[in-house]
Design a protein around this motif. Structure first.
Motif, mmCIF file in Angstrom:
data_model
loop_
_atom_site.group_PDB
_atom_site.id
_atom_site.type_symbol
_atom_site.label_atom_id
_atom_site.label_comp_id
_atom_site.label_asym_id
_atom_site.label_seq_id
_atom_site.Cartn_x
_atom_site.Cartn_y
_atom_site.Cartn_z
ATOM 1 N N SER A 78 0.854 -1.183 0.000
ATOM 2 C CA SER A 78 0.000 0.000 0.000
ATOM 3 C C SER A 78 0.896 1.241 0.000
ATOM 4 N N PHE A 79 0.353 2.381 -0.423
ATOM 5 C CA PHE A 79 1.173 3.606 -0.436
ATOM 6 C C PHE A 79 1.312 4.087 1.009
ATOM 7 N N PHE A 80 2.278 3.536 1.736
ATOM 8 C CA PHE A 80 2.386 3.769 3.177
ATOM 9 C C PHE A 80 2.840 5.190 3.572
ATOM 10 N N GLN B 245 -1.538 11.956 4.979
ATOM 11 C CA GLN B 245 -0.196 12.530 4.952
ATOM 12 C C GLN B 245 0.468 12.198 3.616
ATOM 13 N N HIS B 246 1.637 12.842 3.391
ATOM 14 C CA HIS B 246 2.463 12.460 2.244
ATOM 15 C C HIS B 246 3.913 12.571 2.717
ATOM 16 N N LEU B 247 4.409 11.493 3.357
ATOM 17 C CA LEU B 247 5.663 11.560 4.139
ATOM 18 C C LEU B 247 6.836 10.866 3.454
ATOM 19 N N GLU B 248 6.945 11.053 2.137
ATOM 20 C CA GLU B 248 8.085 10.432 1.446
ATOM 21 C C GLU B 248 9.403 10.990 1.958
ATOM 22 N N LYS B 249 9.482 12.271 2.312
ATOM 23 C CA LYS B 249 10.754 12.839 2.813
ATOM 24 C C LYS B 249 11.117 12.228 4.167
ATOM 25 N N ILE C 259 10.296 7.909 -11.374
ATOM 26 C CA ILE C 259 9.263 7.465 -10.434
ATOM 27 C C ILE C 259 8.386 8.661 -10.053
ATOM 28 N N CYS C 260 7.124 8.572 -10.419
ATOM 29 C CA CYS C 260 6.063 9.464 -9.971
ATOM 30 C C CYS C 260 6.384 10.956 -10.050
ATOM 31 N N ASN C 261 6.714 11.569 -8.920
ATOM 32 C CA ASN C 261 6.925 13.025 -8.908
ATOM 33 C C ASN C 261 8.047 13.461 -9.839
ATOM 34 N N ASP C 262 9.023 12.554 -10.093
ATOM 35 C CA ASP C 262 10.106 12.882 -11.048
ATOM 36 C C ASP C 262 9.512 13.387 -12.361
ATOM 37 N N ARG C 263 8.360 12.833 -12.772
ATOM 38 C CA ARG C 263 7.831 13.139 -14.122
ATOM 39 C C ARG C 263 7.384 14.594 -14.235
ATOM 40 N N ARG C 264 7.243 15.258 -13.090
ATOM 41 C CA ARG C 264 6.796 16.660 -13.116
ATOM 42 C C ARG C 264 7.961 17.637 -13.323
ATOM 43 N N TRP C 265 9.181 17.148 -13.272
ATOM 44 C CA TRP C 265 10.366 18.020 -13.325
ATOM 45 C C TRP C 265 11.065 17.862 -14.662
ATOM 46 N N ARG D 147 -6.184 14.002 -4.467
ATOM 47 C CA ARG D 147 -6.311 15.260 -3.706
ATOM 48 C C ARG D 147 -4.971 15.598 -3.062
ATOM 49 N N ASN D 148 -4.587 16.858 -3.205
ATOM 50 C CA ASN D 148 -3.324 17.321 -2.633
ATOM 51 C C ASN D 148 -3.654 18.401 -1.599
ATOM 52 N N PRO D 149 -3.711 18.024 -0.312
ATOM 53 C CA PRO D 149 -4.166 18.990 0.715
ATOM 54 C C PRO D 149 -3.328 20.269 0.754
ATOM 55 N N TYR E 260 3.786 5.303 -10.796
ATOM 56 C CA TYR E 260 3.328 6.423 -9.947
ATOM 57 C C TYR E 260 2.243 5.958 -8.981
ATOM 58 N N ASN E 261 2.153 6.689 -7.856
ATOM 59 C CA ASN E 261 1.043 6.616 -6.896
ATOM 60 C C ASN E 261 0.622 8.062 -6.685
ATOM 61 N N THR E 262 -0.354 8.528 -7.427
ATOM 62 C CA THR E 262 -0.743 9.937 -7.372
ATOM 63 C C THR E 262 -2.113 10.106 -6.729
ATOM 64 N N ARG F 263 16.705 5.055 -8.080
ATOM 65 C CA ARG F 263 16.195 5.538 -6.791
ATOM 66 C C ARG F 263 15.592 6.923 -6.997
ATOM 67 N N LYS F 264 14.350 7.072 -6.621
ATOM 68 C CA LYS F 264 13.580 8.309 -6.866
ATOM 69 C C LYS F 264 14.311 9.543 -6.305
ATOM 70 N N VAL F 265 14.427 10.533 -7.162
ATOM 71 C CA VAL F 265 15.147 11.770 -6.782
ATOM 72 C C VAL F 265 14.199 12.801 -6.170
HETATM 73 N N1 ING Z 1 2.855 11.241 -5.825
HETATM 74 C C1 ING Z 1 2.360 12.461 -6.316
HETATM 75 C C2 ING Z 1 2.911 12.851 -7.686
HETATM 76 O O1 ING Z 1 3.844 13.588 -7.862
HETATM 77 C C3 ING Z 1 2.015 14.808 -5.787
HETATM 78 C C4 ING Z 1 2.527 13.528 -5.302
HETATM 79 C C5 ING Z 1 0.805 14.919 -6.426
HETATM 80 C C6 ING Z 1 2.782 15.912 -5.595
HETATM 81 C C7 ING Z 1 0.339 16.159 -6.903
HETATM 82 C C8 ING Z 1 2.347 17.150 -6.051
HETATM 83 C C9 ING Z 1 1.114 17.278 -6.682
HETATM 84 O O2 ING Z 1 2.258 12.392 -8.626
HETATM 85 C C10 ING Z 1 4.113 10.753 -5.679
HETATM 86 N N2 ING Z 1 4.209 9.533 -5.111
HETATM 87 O O3 ING Z 1 5.099 11.375 -6.019
#
Ligand code: ING
Length: 314
Positions: A52-54, A143-147, A171-177, A201-203, A196-198, A126-128
Motif C-alpha cells: 500500500s502507499f504507506f 499525509q504524504h511523508l516520502e521525505k 518514479i512518480c513526482n520525477d515526471r513533473r520536473w 487530492r493534494n491537501p 506512480y502513486n498519485t 532511486r527516486k530523486v
Molecule cells: N505522488 C504524487 C505525484 O507527484 C504529488 C505527489 C501529487 C505531488 C500532486 C504534487 C502534486 O504524482 C508521488 N508519489 O510522487
C-alpha cells in the motif's frame, strides 16, 4: 528499419495495508501471464507496487515501517517475479521500497527495478524528487511523508541499453520536473518507464485537485515530445485505504500522442505496439540537440549534468 516491441502498462488497483507480498506478487504474475499472451516484451508496474502507499500514514514504529521495505532484491517474496520473467521471456519493471545496507548503515529509498527477459536484474533507480513532508501535517486527511521515509535517490538518472533501445526509469513526482526528462533525453533515451502513486487530492494545494489528470498527461506528453522518447506510465489506482489514487495509466509516443490508455481503476493491462525508431523522427530533426543547440551551451549542459549521450537510436 523498424524496432517494434510490444509494451504493457500493468496498472494495479488498491493494495490494502495488510496485503501480504505473496498476494500482491500473485496479482502481478497474473498480469505478466496476460502480457505474455499478447507477446509483450516488457511489463511495467506502478511505484511501490508491492505494498500500500504507506507514506500516507505517520508511522513511528521502525519495525512496522521496515515491514513495507525489501531488504534484498530479489527477495524470497519477489523471486517469483524474476522467475516468471524468465519463464515467459519478458522484461518487467516495478517499484518497491528499498532498504539498503551501505557502509554499515541502513538507508531507505523509493526505488524501481528493471529485470530482463532472462530474469536477471538489468538496473535499478532511486527516486530523486520526493514530494510532501518530513513531519506529519496537522489536519491533513492523508499525509504524504516520502521525505520522512526515503532518502533522495543517489544514482542519478541512468539509461540502459535494453529491449532493443535506450531505456530509462523515473518514479512518480520525477515526471513533473523537466530536468529529470532532460538528463535522460541528453543520453538519447527512447523509452522511459514511470510508475506512480498519485493521490487525487493534494491537501497542500486543493485548487490543483480538479487538474490532477490533466497535469499527469501534460507532463507525460510534453516530456515525451521534448525529448523524442516513448513513455509507459503506470499507476496504483482506485480507492486505496480510503484515498482516491489516479488511474489513467498510458503509453505515450515521441509525438506526444497518447497511444493507449487505461479505462478502469483496477488491475488492468494497457498494451501498445511501439516502434523505437519513431524516436528518430524527432531526435534527428526538430530535437536534434547537436544541430540546433549552440555547441558551447550544449557542452555547458553536459558538463553540468555529467550526461554523455550515446548516438541516438543506434
Ligand atoms: N505522488 C504524487 C505525484 O507527484 C504529488 C505527489 C501529487 C505531488 C500532486 C504534487 C502534486 O504524482 C508521488 N508519489 O510522487
Amino acid at each position: 528499419m523498424a524496432r517494434v516491441i510490444t509494451v504493457a502498462a500493468a496498472q494495479l488497483g488498491p493494495v490494502p495495508r495488510d496485503a501480504s507480498r505473496g498476494t500482491v506478487v500473485a496479482r502481478m504474475v497474473a498480469l505478466m501471464e496476460q502480457a505474455a499472451q499478447v507477446r509483450a516484451a516488457l511489463v511495467v508496474f506502478p511505484e511501490l507496487a508491492l505494498t500500500s502507499f504507506f507514506p500516507r500514514w505517520a508511522i513511528d514504529d521502525d519495525s512496522v515501517l521496515n515491514g513495507f521495505f525489501e531488504s534484498s532484491m530479489p527477495s524470497r517474496e519477489t523471486q517469483p517475479l524474476f522467475a516468471t520473467a524468465r519463464r515467459l521471456q519478458l522484461g518487467v519493471c516495478f517499484g518497491y521500497a528499498e532498504l539498503a545496507r551501505q557502509a554499515g548503515s541502513l538507508r531507505r529509498f523509493n526505488s524501481s527495478a528493471l529485470v530482463g527477459p532472462d530474469g536477471s536484474l538489468i538496473g535499478h533507480y532511486r527516486k530523486v524528487h520526493l514530494p510532501g513532508d518530513r513531519e506529519p501535517q496537522p489536519g491533513f486527511e492523508h499525509q504524504h511523508l516520502e521525505k520522512r521515509y526515503f532518502e533522495t535517490g543517489d544514482l542519478g538518472f541512468p539509461v540502459w541499453r535494453a529491449f532493443g533501445g535506450v531505456v530509462g526509469m523515473l518514479i512518480c513526482n520525477d515526471r513533473r520536473w523537466p530536468e529529470a526528462w532532460r538528463v535522460l533525453g541528453l543520453q538519447a533515451v527512447e523509452l522511459v518507464l514511470i510508475g506512480y502513486n498519485t493521490p487525487m487530492r493534494n491537501p497542500e494545494a486543493p485548487e490543483h485537485d480538479r487538474l490532477v489528470a490533466f497535469q499527469h498527461s501534460l507532463v507525460l506528453q510534453s516530456g515525451c515530445y521534448q525529448n523524442g522518447t516513448w513513455a509507459v506510465a503506470v499507476g496504483k489506482a482506485g480507492i486505496e485505504e480510503g484515498q482516491a489514487m489516479l488511474p489513467d495509466s498510458m503509453v505515450v509516443a515521441p509525438s506526444g500522442e497518447i497511444v493507449a490508455r487505461a479505462t478502469t481503476s483496477g488491475d488492468e493491462l494497457v498494451v501498445a505496439e511501439i516502434d523505437l525508431d519513431a524516436t528518430r523522427s524527432y531526435k534527428t530533426t526538430i530535437f536534434d540537440f547537436g544541430a540546433h543547440r549552440v555547441p558551447q551551451a550544449y557542452r555547458m549542459i553536459i558538463e553540468r549534468t555529467g550526461a554523455e549521450p550515446p548516438e541516438a537510436g543506434t
